[in-house]
Design an enzyme around this catalytic site. Sequence first.
Site, short mmCIF file in Angstrom:
data_model
loop_
_atom_site.label_atom_id
_atom_site.label_comp_id
_atom_site.label_asym_id
_atom_site.label_seq_id
_atom_site.Cartn_x
_atom_site.Cartn_y
_atom_site.Cartn_z
N GLY A 269 -3.48 17.11 5.90
CA GLY A 269 -2.28 16.25 4.58
C GLY A 269 -2.53 15.35 3.39
O GLY A 269 -2.59 16.49 2.44
N CYS A 336 7.46 -10.80 -5.73
CA CYS A 336 7.19 -11.97 -5.21
C CYS A 336 5.92 -12.05 -3.71
O CYS A 336 6.57 -12.31 -2.83
CB CYS A 336 8.27 -12.39 -4.59
SG CYS A 336 8.20 -14.72 -5.10
#
Length: 408
Positions: A269, A336
């Site tokens: 992969g 955040c």
Amino acid sequence: MTNSLKCEQVPYSVLAAQYGTPLYVYSQKAMTDAFNLYQQAFADLKPLICYAVKANGNLSILRYFASLGCGFDIVSGGELERVLLAGGAAGKVIFSGVGKSSAEIEFALKNNIRCFNVESLAELERINSIAQRLNKIAPVSLRINPDVDAHTHPYISTGLKANKFGIASQDALTAYQLAATLPHLKITGIDCHIGSQLTDLSPLIEALQRLLVLVDKLDELGIRIEHIDLGGGIGIVYQNENVPDLNAYAAAVSKLLSGRNLPLILEPGRSLIGNTGSLLTTVEYIKQGEEKNFVIVDAAMNDLMRPSLYQAYHNIINASPTTADKFVADVVGPICETGDFLAKDRTIAAKAGDLLLIQSAGAYASSMASNYNTRCRAAEVLVNGTEHYLIRERETIDSLLATETACL
């Protein structure tokens, strides 16, 4: 000063101007080259190379790998949907994963996939039951956990006793004997996958040696194995890792399989897609803190999770001509979270408005992206020579919120 930094023959500045940032950019030539490395190294064994869809499941990328002759390693029904939609052959699909649902198994059986990589006795029973209901014979290969240390990050190690994957080596004979008694199963193979981002390939050879001991014991019991699947896990160079020697690995595998009629399956992969892609991002601000400097960009941990999740390293270069002086800073996003960083303590020359290129982002970047902080997923572009194609539109707030309802 001119900007000569390009993906193939297309400047990154052109791509940013047309498609915006953050932007995933992939090179088709790099994909071809990565695939050809496997083809050349394993030419004598002629393996079925099954691209691991979890690394990057974009439909255009899947279609291109299918055109090169790839099969596919999937871990969900959704990934099978992607493969089929992209034109992949179901007969070249290997279904891995520890938690296959009944619906996923049924869908795979109805589409006549090549085989299931089975990871537990309970899964054997479930597949047999569903195959009986559908009046089908399900092809199965058992994933054996060889208890080999891959020497990789603990989150991506999969071949140890403590990992959730596979059937323990000491239980393998019992599991195969059970499978042989279930009338709607056909035993086709044996497989393993010991981890990801392996740059020392000797653990893979050790795993193969252990599997072959089992193959011989199964043969003595009258259980014939029709293929051997060594999984994936071959690493790429993110920073200064050793370059895995595919030729040496292939030679060692070929030697061990010599004289055996055991067709080989591989499930790469990351090594097919990881270094073919980059994440292009724009510098929003330069912030000088009391203890640290920060380069704040418009990409974030939702676009590239690996640094926050694994403390992974991705090389970052300035894709714009700049007169800025070099300084040491963290490259961070707008999310955040203190954990929202793309790089720590990097020496970089950058100013607001510059384009930064985060390299080696072809694998486990877009496929792990999220909408955290209600951020829309980035667009994706495939480059082929002088041509470039939008292969995923930038998500919009409207599409992101379309499935939600404010019902109270």
